[in-house]
Design an enzyme around this catalytic site. Structure first.
Site, PDB file in Angstrom:
ATOM      1  N   ALA A   4     -24.036  43.941 -69.729  1.00 50.25           N
ATOM      2  CA  ALA A   4     -23.839  45.171 -70.489  1.00 50.25           C
ATOM      3  C   ALA A   4     -22.796  44.960 -71.585  1.00 50.25           C
ATOM      4  O   ALA A   4     -22.014  44.004 -71.549  1.00 50.25           O
ATOM      5  CB  ALA A   4     -23.406  46.299 -69.561  1.00 50.25           C
ATOM      6  N   GLY A  61     -27.753  43.106 -66.420  1.00 50.96           N
ATOM      7  CA  GLY A  61     -28.894  43.615 -67.161  1.00 50.96           C
ATOM      8  C   GLY A  61     -29.677  42.529 -67.854  1.00 50.96           C
ATOM      9  O   GLY A  61     -30.881  42.675 -68.099  1.00 50.96           O
ATOM     10  N   GLU A 112     -32.031  41.362 -65.354  1.00 53.79           N
ATOM     11  CA  GLU A 112     -33.022  42.424 -65.145  1.00 53.79           C
ATOM     12  C   GLU A 112     -34.051  42.443 -66.277  1.00 53.79           C
ATOM     13  O   GLU A 112     -35.241  42.694 -66.042  1.00 53.79           O
ATOM     14  CB  GLU A 112     -32.315  43.771 -65.006  1.00 53.79           C
ATOM     15  CG  GLU A 112     -31.559  43.899 -63.680  1.00 53.79           C
ATOM     16  CD  GLU A 112     -30.792  45.197 -63.549  1.00 53.79           C
ATOM     17  OE1 GLU A 112     -31.054  45.945 -62.598  1.00 53.79           O
ATOM     18  OE2 GLU A 112     -29.927  45.462 -64.410  1.00 53.79           O
ATOM     19  N   GLU A 147     -22.976  43.000 -60.608  1.00 53.13           N
ATOM     20  CA  GLU A 147     -22.516  44.387 -60.723  1.00 53.13           C
ATOM     21  C   GLU A 147     -21.617  44.819 -59.578  1.00 53.13           C
ATOM     22  O   GLU A 147     -20.740  45.678 -59.761  1.00 53.13           O
ATOM     23  CB  GLU A 147     -23.727  45.327 -60.813  1.00 53.13           C
ATOM     24  CG  GLU A 147     -24.474  45.293 -62.136  1.00 53.13           C
ATOM     25  CD  GLU A 147     -25.551  44.231 -62.185  1.00 53.13           C
ATOM     26  OE1 GLU A 147     -26.376  44.268 -63.121  1.00 53.13           O
ATOM     27  OE2 GLU A 147     -25.575  43.344 -61.301  1.00 53.13           O
TER      28      GLU A 147
END
Length: 479
Positions: free
Chosen positions: A61, A100, A103, A123
């Site tokens: 992020a 992310g 992901e 995370e």
């Protein structure tokens, strides 16, 4: 432009350019959606490749957006659109694909990595869980046990292990992500490789033994933490949900619960505290010293010697006319008016104080060292801190009196049951006396060196919460 699209023959390439680590900013998320739409609409592109410029794939992020209201498109929606792409979609990974970033890769239909690539979902270290499908897609590739271990630990996984676990599909010998991605796309179009849509894979088999084992380990080692237990719930939802969409909804609920947790706020506080604790406010254009003398013997000096060549630092065991900085081991001496900056090492809790202008306080757990300015000019302290940083030490700067020593002394004078309160009271005194450049430096040292509970964010943060909002403080202090 953060993301752009271009075609190489019959293969479309979506390239992310958001230095230094291609973080998933709002511009990158929007750019991915726009570039994907362009690639889908390109009738001459039969397959698409997603890659990133620079030294890494997407490393997570964008920290500049932490604490701000989220802006559409949200990452889960971006990944849903990637996964629904009607053309084969290949992620070409290098450097790191974290949080992310991984992901995003899991939303693509094939993942190829360059040697040395590392992937992970860290995370949990910020009090969160992967909130864009990580807990639903990773188990479909690796099974429950491996996904539990990876996500609850937050560790980085090397490419070879990721391949063995099914997280990635291939390791390429190509020299660039572009070459790797194009080669795989051609193999897929030729029918030699088969892409997979992760979300359409069957849910993993239930593994109650792995769930029970992870719960037992967490209860023994970190029962006070919030997010690891929510991760288990999310992975259980992956197994029991009838559809991917149902699992994603449950993951989002649990993610938002973590976002609302006081632990998340405390861990984010520490994340920012660790960014530049070696920087002295107001000092600009300082540079590291390049000629350093290590006077005496100390185990820390061996670490410095190993890092010196890469740092471009010349280390000697004696002072000379070229010496810019002297580091003195405890009980070592140097001639008066040495003509260079002098830093004396001091092990926390010992009495070997010196009258040198700078003092380097170290602990048995030397994950952090503290450079305290006793009488030196701030510029000299900054140059010394930059030198130690270049030599691979994590440095916190302070002034007048060591933060670590002050809190350690408070601990020594208190019982085990009073340890947390003693550090909190000491932290208030430190801030009031102006010994710290940043109050967050107190928290960082207390957590990393002195064992203050990480999930609380540090003693000064807790003491401040208690001063300003008693109900919030009580909530924060509860497991």
């Amino acid at each position: 432009m953060s993301v752009h699209y271009q075609r190489h023959g019959n293969i479309g390439v979506i390239q992310i350019t958001n230095p230094p680590v291609n973080a998933l900013s709002h511009a990158v998320r929007s750019g991915l959606v726009n570039a994907l739409e362009e690639g889908i609409a390109d009738t001459e592109a039969d397959a698409l490749v997603v890659l990133a410029e620079g030294r890494t794939f997407i490393a997570g992020a964008d920290i500049r957006e932490f604490g701000k209201p989220p802006q559409a498109p949200l990452l889960p929606d971006v990944i849903t659109q990637l996964e629904a792409c009607p053309k084969p979609l290949i992620a070409a990974l290098h450097g790191t694909a974290l949080g992310g970033g991984l992901e995003v890769a899991l939303g693509c239909h094939y993942r190829v990595a360059l040697p040395g690539t590392r992937v992970g979902l860290p995370e949990v270290k910020l009090g969160l869980l992967p909130g864009a499908g990580g807990t639903q897609r990773l188990p479909r590739l690796t099974g429950v046990e491996r996904a539990l271990e990876m996500i609850t630990s937050g560790r980085f996984v090397e490419a070879e292990e990721a391949l063995e676990a099914g997280v990635i599909d291939a390791i390429s010998s190509a020299s660039t992500p572009l070459e790797a991605g194009l080669a795989v796309a051609k193999e897929i179009l030729a029918g030699n490789q088969t892409p997979r849509i992760t979300g359409k894979l069957p849910a993993p088999a239930a593994n109650p033994r792995a769930i029970a084992s992870t719960l037992k380990q967490l209860n023994q080692q970190s029962s006070e933490l919030f997010s690891p237990f929510r991760i288990i719930e999310a992975i259980e939802a992956c197994v029991t949900s009838d559809t991917l969409q149902e699992g994603l909804r449950r993951e989002r609920e649990l993610f938002l619960a973590c976002m609302d947790s006081p632990q998340r706020a405390g861990l984010i506080h520490l994340f920012f505290a660790a960014r530049n604790p070696h920087v002295i406010p107001g000092i600009e254009n300082a540079s590291a010293f390049h000629h350093v003398a290590l006077i005496g013997e100390h185990p820390l000096f061996e670490r410095l010697k190993k890092a010196a060549q890469r740092a471009g630092t010349t280390l000697t065991s004696e002072q000379s006319d070229a010496t810019e900085l002297c580091l003195l081991a405890p009980n070592a001496t140097i001639q008066a008016n040495a003509g260079c900056a002098v830093v004396a090492l001091k092990e926390v809790g010992t009495d070997n104080d010196s009258d040198t202008p700078l003092r380097l306080v170290i602990a048995a757990n030397d994950s952090l060292v503290e450079l305290t300015k006793i009488s030196a000019e701030p510029l000299v302290q900054q140059r010394a801190a930059l030198t130690l940083k270049a030599l691979r030490l994590n440095v916190v700067v302070s002034q007048q009196q060591s933060l670590m020593e002050t809190m350690h002394a408070a601990l020594q004078q208190s019982s085990a049951s009073e340890a947390r309160s003693a550090m909190e009271q000491a932290s208030l005194r430190i801030a009031q006396e102006g010994f710290c450049y940043r109050e967050s430096d107190i928290d960082l040292l207390a957590v990393e060196v002195l064992g203050y509970p990480r999930h609380l964010g540090g003693p000064h943060r807790q003491a401040t919460l208690m001063d300003t909002s008693l109900p919030a403080a009580r909530q924060e202090a509860s497991p």
